[in-house]
Write an enzyme that holds these catalytic residues in place. Structure first.
Site, PDB file in Angstrom:
ATOM      1  N   ASP A  10     -15.158 -71.122  -3.268  1.00 21.02           N
ATOM      2  CA  ASP A  10     -16.176 -71.464  -1.315  1.00 21.02           C
ATOM      3  C   ASP A  10     -17.972 -72.200  -1.808  1.00 21.02           C
ATOM      4  OD1 ASP A  10     -15.644 -72.965   0.834  1.00 21.02           O
ATOM      5  OD2 ASP A  10     -15.898 -71.177   1.922  1.00 21.02           O
ATOM      6  N   SER A  11     -18.212 -72.643  -0.966  1.00 25.24           N
ATOM      7  CA  SER A  11     -19.580 -72.241  -0.506  1.00 25.24           C
ATOM      8  C   SER A  11     -20.379 -71.342   0.187  1.00 25.24           C
ATOM      9  CB  SER A  11     -19.614 -74.172   0.733  1.00 25.24           C
ATOM     10  OG  SER A  11     -19.486 -74.024   1.606  1.00 25.24           O
ATOM     11  N   TYR A  42     -22.686 -76.905   1.868  1.00 26.24           N
ATOM     12  CA  TYR A  42     -23.043 -77.848   1.048  1.00 26.24           C
ATOM     13  C   TYR A  42     -22.720 -78.966   1.731  1.00 26.24           C
ATOM     14  CZ  TYR A  42     -22.095 -74.717  -2.880  1.00 26.24           C
ATOM     15  OH  TYR A  42     -21.653 -73.813  -4.123  1.00 26.24           O
ATOM     16  N   GLY A  43     -21.664 -78.911   3.051  1.00 25.14           N
ATOM     17  CA  GLY A  43     -21.009 -79.923   3.920  1.00 25.14           C
ATOM     18  C   GLY A  43     -22.800 -81.043   4.356  1.00 25.14           C
ATOM     19  N   CYS A  73     -12.633 -75.033  -1.538  1.00 21.14           N
ATOM     20  CA  CYS A  73     -13.725 -76.012  -0.422  1.00 21.14           C
ATOM     21  C   CYS A  73     -12.847 -77.133  -0.105  1.00 21.14           C
ATOM     22  CB  CYS A  73     -14.642 -75.313  -0.638  1.00 21.14           C
ATOM     23  SG  CYS A  73     -16.698 -76.258   0.239  1.00 21.14           S
ATOM     24  N   THR A  75     -15.239 -79.116   0.138  1.00 15.10           N
ATOM     25  CA  THR A  75     -16.277 -80.392   0.289  1.00 15.10           C
ATOM     26  C   THR A  75     -15.981 -80.406  -0.958  1.00 15.10           C
ATOM     27  OG1 THR A  75     -17.441 -79.490   2.601  1.00 15.10           O
ATOM     28  CG2 THR A  75     -19.497 -80.849   0.578  1.00 15.10           C
ATOM     29  N   GLU A 151     -19.085 -69.304  11.636  1.00 19.00           N
ATOM     30  CA  GLU A 151     -19.622 -68.467  11.267  1.00 19.00           C
ATOM     31  C   GLU A 151     -20.430 -67.571  13.063  1.00 19.00           C
ATOM     32  OE1 GLU A 151     -21.893 -69.795   7.475  1.00 19.00           O
ATOM     33  OE2 GLU A 151     -19.791 -70.436   7.332  1.00 19.00           O
ATOM     34  N   CYS A 185     -11.433 -78.405   6.387  1.00 17.33           N
ATOM     35  CA  CYS A 185     -12.349 -78.325   5.688  1.00 17.33           C
ATOM     36  C   CYS A 185     -11.888 -76.485   6.286  1.00 17.33           C
ATOM     37  CB  CYS A 185     -13.644 -78.144   7.426  1.00 17.33           C
ATOM     38  SG  CYS A 185     -14.604 -76.819   7.064  1.00 17.33           S
ATOM     39  N   THR A 186     -12.550 -75.001   5.114  1.00 18.11           N
ATOM     40  CA  THR A 186     -11.623 -73.583   5.349  1.00 18.11           C
ATOM     41  C   THR A 186     -12.160 -72.875   6.349  1.00 18.11           C
ATOM     42  OG1 THR A 186     -13.798 -73.602   4.149  1.00 18.11           O
ATOM     43  CG2 THR A 186     -12.439 -73.883   2.239  1.00 18.11           C
ATOM     44  N   HIS A 187     -13.661 -73.291   7.020  1.00 20.98           N
ATOM     45  CA  HIS A 187     -13.652 -72.982   8.382  1.00 20.98           C
ATOM     46  C   HIS A 187     -12.518 -73.288   9.647  1.00 20.98           C
ATOM     47  CE1 HIS A 187     -17.127 -72.141   6.244  1.00 20.98           C
ATOM     48  NE2 HIS A 187     -17.432 -71.608   7.496  1.00 20.98           N
TER      49      HIS A 187
HETATM   50  N1  DGL Z   1     -16.567 -74.533   2.610  1.00 21.25           N
HETATM   51  C1  DGL Z   1     -16.967 -76.093   4.126  1.00 21.25           C
HETATM   52  C2  DGL Z   1     -15.670 -76.110   3.405  1.00 21.25           C
HETATM   53  O1  DGL Z   1     -14.461 -76.188   3.437  1.00 21.25           O
HETATM   54  C3  DGL Z   1     -17.666 -75.918   4.935  1.00 21.25           C
HETATM   55  C4  DGL Z   1     -18.674 -74.977   4.869  1.00 21.25           C
HETATM   56  C5  DGL Z   1     -19.473 -76.781   4.144  1.00 21.25           C
HETATM   57  O2  DGL Z   1     -20.328 -77.295   4.567  1.00 21.25           O
HETATM   58  O3  DGL Z   1     -20.059 -75.713   3.044  1.00 21.25           O
HETATM   59  O4  DGL Z   1     -15.618 -78.050   3.705  1.00 21.25           O
END
Ligand code: DGL
Length: 272
Positions: A10-11, A42-43, A73, A75, A151, A185-187
């Site tokens: 993941d990012s 990354y987003g 992830c 993104t 976060e 999105c994973t968050h």
């Molecule tokens: N892990 C990213 C996602 O699931 C979120 C965080 C990022 O923007 O890198 O899209």
């Protein structure tokens, strides 16, 4: 059967929501996780940059001898679709499993998708949902503020700031009457309670971590790669920023403290 590890990247830390589900669905599997904590997010980046980073992340996992790669992830999954063809092992991102789950879940044919700006701009979720059922109407919304909120520990459904941002992002979809929402999105599963409180219990939330873990189990099974060893698997973690910052934030995503080895690597030095 294969005792080799499943590689998950993941990012940053969000992919740990997928690791948490993988451990539940496949308790015997060994997992190697890479979180690109030095280059997150990354987003907000361009498609070219996301693809380059994703290739480096996957190559790092391959260098560890993994039997499968999971891009946990949203993104990466929505921008680096070509990764599947470039890898010598089975691969999945989060799009295919969640789109299928959403298409299955909706009763009124109105599905919402929330994700980072890069995910939503790619249109990948919508494309995949329409492949499952072209009659579904898809409503998309970028929710970039959810990532820093999570976060930084703003995750309580009773927190006024969380409630305000949820309302700001989701009011349109609520008005449109969606009955299913992809947390793309994973968050986002971390604030699922706040989202559900706002949209109402009748709206089904699709958790990318859960669906991807189930799909990975299916993929491993069809490729005869499941680990049938009679012992609980291990988790090893690698990060590109400091180990200390990983340890202090990972608990939000894993729901418990990290009980595996954590190491730092220089991802920029991974050769493509
Ligand atoms: N892990 C990213 C996602 O699931 C979120 C965080 C990022 O923007 O890198 O899209």
């Amino acid at each position: 059967m294969s005792e080799k590890a499943i590689g998950v990247f993941d990012s940053g830390l969000g992919g740990l929501t997928a690791v948490k589900e993988l451990v539940k669905v496949l308790p015997r599997e060994n997992i190697i996780y890479f979180g690109d904590t030095a280059r997150v997010p990354y987003g907000t980046r361009s498609r070219e940059t996301i693809i380059k980073y994703a290739e480096q992340d996957a190559d790092f996992l391959l260098s560890k001898g993994v039997k499968m790669v999971i891009a946990a992830c949203g993104t990466v999954s929505s921008n680096a679709e070509g990764l599947a063809d470039a890898l010598p092992v089975p691969f999945t991102g989060v799009i295919t499993p969640v789109a299928a789950a959403a298409a299955n879940a909706t009763k009124n044919g109105k599905v919402g998708v929330i994700g980072t700006s890069a995910s939503v701009k790619s249109g990948a979720y919508e494309k995949e949902i329409l492949k499952c059922n072209h009659k579904i109407k898809v409503y998309q919304q970028e929710c970039p503020l959810f990532v820093p909120l999570v976060e930084n520990g703003f995750i309580s459904e009773n927190d006024d700031i969380v409630k305000l941002v949820v309302e700001r992002y989701l009011s349109e979809m609520k008005r449109e009457g969606i009955d299913t929402l992809i947390l793309g999105c994973t968050h986002f599963p971390i604030i699922a309670k706040a989202i559900s409180n706002y949209l109402g219990r009748s709206v089904t939330l699709i958790d990318s971590g859960r669906e991807t873990a189930l799909y990975a189990a299916h993929l491993l099974g069809t490729n005869h790669l499941l680990n049938t060893a009679d012992k609980v698997g291990t988790c090893q973690f690698y990060v590109s920023d400091t180990v200390e910052s990983f340890r202090s934030t990972a608990e939000i995503f894993l729901g418990k403290s990290v009980d595996g080895e954590v190491s730092h690597i220089s991802i920029e030095q991974v050769e493509l």
